[in-house]
Design a protein around this motif. Structure first.
Motif, PDB file in Angstrom:
ATOM      1  N   ARG A 121      86.566 112.622  55.566  1.00  0.00           N
ATOM      2  CA  ARG A 121      85.922 112.752  56.876  1.00  0.00           C
ATOM      3  C   ARG A 121      85.833 111.375  57.514  1.00  0.00           C
ATOM      4  NH1 ARG A 121      83.960 116.795  59.197  1.00  0.00           N
ATOM      5  NH2 ARG A 121      83.566 118.127  57.419  1.00  0.00           N
ATOM      6  N   ARG A 165      86.358 111.475  66.194  1.00  0.00           N
ATOM      7  CA  ARG A 165      85.083 112.208  66.192  1.00  0.00           C
ATOM      8  C   ARG A 165      84.033 111.345  65.532  1.00  0.00           C
ATOM      9  NH1 ARG A 165      86.844 118.323  64.172  1.00  0.00           N
ATOM     10  NH2 ARG A 165      88.728 118.452  65.467  1.00  0.00           N
ATOM     11  N   GLU A 185      81.507 111.195  63.326  1.00  0.00           N
ATOM     12  CA  GLU A 185      80.895 111.960  62.246  1.00  0.00           C
ATOM     13  C   GLU A 185      80.415 110.995  61.183  1.00  0.00           C
ATOM     14  OE1 GLU A 185      82.500 115.832  61.348  1.00  0.00           O
ATOM     15  OE2 GLU A 185      84.463 115.101  61.978  1.00  0.00           O
ATOM     16  N   GLU A 220      79.866 114.713  68.672  1.00  0.00           N
ATOM     17  CA  GLU A 220      80.926 113.963  67.987  1.00  0.00           C
ATOM     18  C   GLU A 220      81.896 113.219  68.902  1.00  0.00           C
ATOM     19  OE1 GLU A 220      82.810 116.839  65.408  1.00  0.00           O
ATOM     20  OE2 GLU A 220      81.031 117.065  64.163  1.00  0.00           O
TER      21      GLU A 220
END
Ligand code: ATP
Ligand code: MG
Length: 422
Positions: free
Chosen positions: A121, A113, A115, A65
């Motif tokens: 998210r 990150r 992701e 990540e």
């Protein structure tokens, strides 16, 4: 020409949304102050080794990540994926351990990150976090958990559960790990690919896998709690009774684990039912080994990090409604002299501490009043050429439509008093 868009998983926060964020940040800041935490601002990028060593090479973050890039001199740098590593690096670098009082920090800021982006998210997201360094006492654990709980409760976030677990000491986990590994090997065929890889790399992480088949297997796995030493048990008992004393509800969750050796004893997570799959709002725990792992003196520590996007998603309308509305006065200056007198009044009002706006494209009173409504201004100060001659303006209450003559030489004081009365 083609339009340039933002990067996937990176969001703009537009003015309609920033007041919610400010409320969250101000609430966190206020509670952190009450608990004796002080703000630290650390860099957004650091040398890659800092994160590899502190977060651990067998974690999702470091394995896949991180935003890592080569600097011009060839060194490897990384955009911070979390705030603990940088805070502990700063603690060591500035020799804060030599200061004979506990070092309690809080921070806000963007984290990065790589992701798969989805609701809750993102690739650039934001955290509020605290780190309490120096105290190996259950009260320090209770203190940070209480801080976390007060912030979330003050914001009235719904459906929250605080889950907590005892990771014991390294030696306790060394006793437990072979038992777990041998159990997992017996059931290896039923585990997901990720967990089969984890058996060797990071077996404790299999316990918090979300895949139902893995959960079924780990339901009957040996329990870490059965391998804990007396000291670890008694520490955790004191944390729990401390939470009872300050009336913070929790539930025990034996699946809550961290795979790294410098985490020990208390570990916790707050989840919210309304968040769906990405249900964690924040997480934290004790990490007595980390300062030493990063080359500093042995230092007990405990902290947590909260995700601000997820807090914002959970923020109920009832809390949003409590955000005080800005009181803004609209100035409608029109006509040859009115425009100049209007602009002068705008500046005067601002210098007197009021919020004052105008739409300079409007040339008629009607157009100005429409913009005042659209901008949600409570009062409009009307200044046309007639008013300039009289040395006065007209103050219109946009809600009641009541109008008052108002002397231009004392305009700010009079408007102040109208705001107080409204
Ligand atoms: P998750 O299980 O959701 O991946 P995590 O264990 O990776 O969480 P932590 O590293 O403990 O998360 O970070 C603390 C909090 O930061 C999380 O509870 C969450 O609210 C938030 N957070 C983590 N990663 C993201 C992300 N990619 N986007 C938005 N918020 C995030
Ligand atoms: Mg994650």
């Amino acid at each position: 020409m083609s339009v340039i868009k933002s990067i996937k998983g990176v969001k703009d926060l537009l003015p309609e949304e920033t007041p919610r964020w400010r409320l969250i940040e101000e609430t966190a800041r206020r509670w952190a102050g009450r608990y004796g935490f002080h703000e630290i601002r650390i860099p957004i990028f650091e040398v890659t080794t800092l994160f590899a060593r502190s977060i651990g090479t067998s974690t999702d973050i470091v394995e896949k990540e991180m935003y890592t890039f080569q600097d011009r001199d060839g060194s490897s740098l990384t955009l911070r994926p979390e705030g603990t590593a940088g805070t502990v690096r700063a603690y060591i670098e500035h020799n804060r351990g030599a200061i004979p009082v506990p070092q309690k920090f809080f921070y806000f800021g963007p984290m990065f990150r790589h992701e798969r982006p989805q609701a809750g998210r993102l690739r650039q997201f934001h955290q509020f976090g605290v780190e309490s360094l120096g105290m190996a006492d259950p009260q320090a654990d209770v203190e940070v958990i209480a801080l976390l709980w007060r912030i979330l409760s003050d914001l009235d976030l719904p459906g929250l559960t605080l889950e907590i677990n005892n990771l014991g000491y390294t030696a306790d986990r060394d006793t437990f790990r072979p038992q777990l590994v041998s159990y997992l090997k017996q059931h290896e065929a039923g585990l997901c690919a990720n967990c089969r890889h984890r058996i060797e790399a990071n077996p404790l992480r299999v316990l918090d896998c979300k895949v139902p088949e893995c959960r079924a297997i780990t339901d009957t796995a040996p329990r870490l709690s059965d391998s804990l030493s007396e000291v670890a048990h008694s520490y955790f008992t004191r944390v729990l009774s401390g939470l009872d004393v300050v009336k913070i509800p929790y539930s025990l969750n034996h699946r809550l684990v961290r795979g790294l050796d410098y985490y020990n004893l208390t570990t916790f997570e707050v989840t919210a039912t309304d968040l769906g799959a990405q249900n964690a709002v924040g997480a934290g725990g004790r990490y007595d080994g980390l300062v030493e792992t990063l080359g500093g003196p042995s230092t007990p520590a405990v902290g947590f990090a909260l995700g601000l996007e997820r807090m914002s998603m959970l923020l109920p309308e009832s809390t949003v409604r409590k955000i005080p509305k800005d009181m803004t006065v609209y100035v409608a200056g029109f006509g040859g002299h009115g425009v100049v007198a209007g602009f002068t009044a705008l500046e005067e009002l601002r210098l007197a501490g009021l919020q004052a706006v105008s739409d300079f494209r409007s040339t008629t009173l009607k157009a100005h009043l429409r913009q005042a409504d659209r901008l949600g201004c409570r009062f409009t100060l009307i200044i046309g050429d007639d008013e300039v001659v009289k040395g006065s303006g007209v103050l219109r209450d946009m809600v009641t439509k009541v109008q008052h003559d108002i002397n231009l030489s004392t305009v700010s004081a009079q408007i102040h008093s109208h705001f107080h009365a409204s």
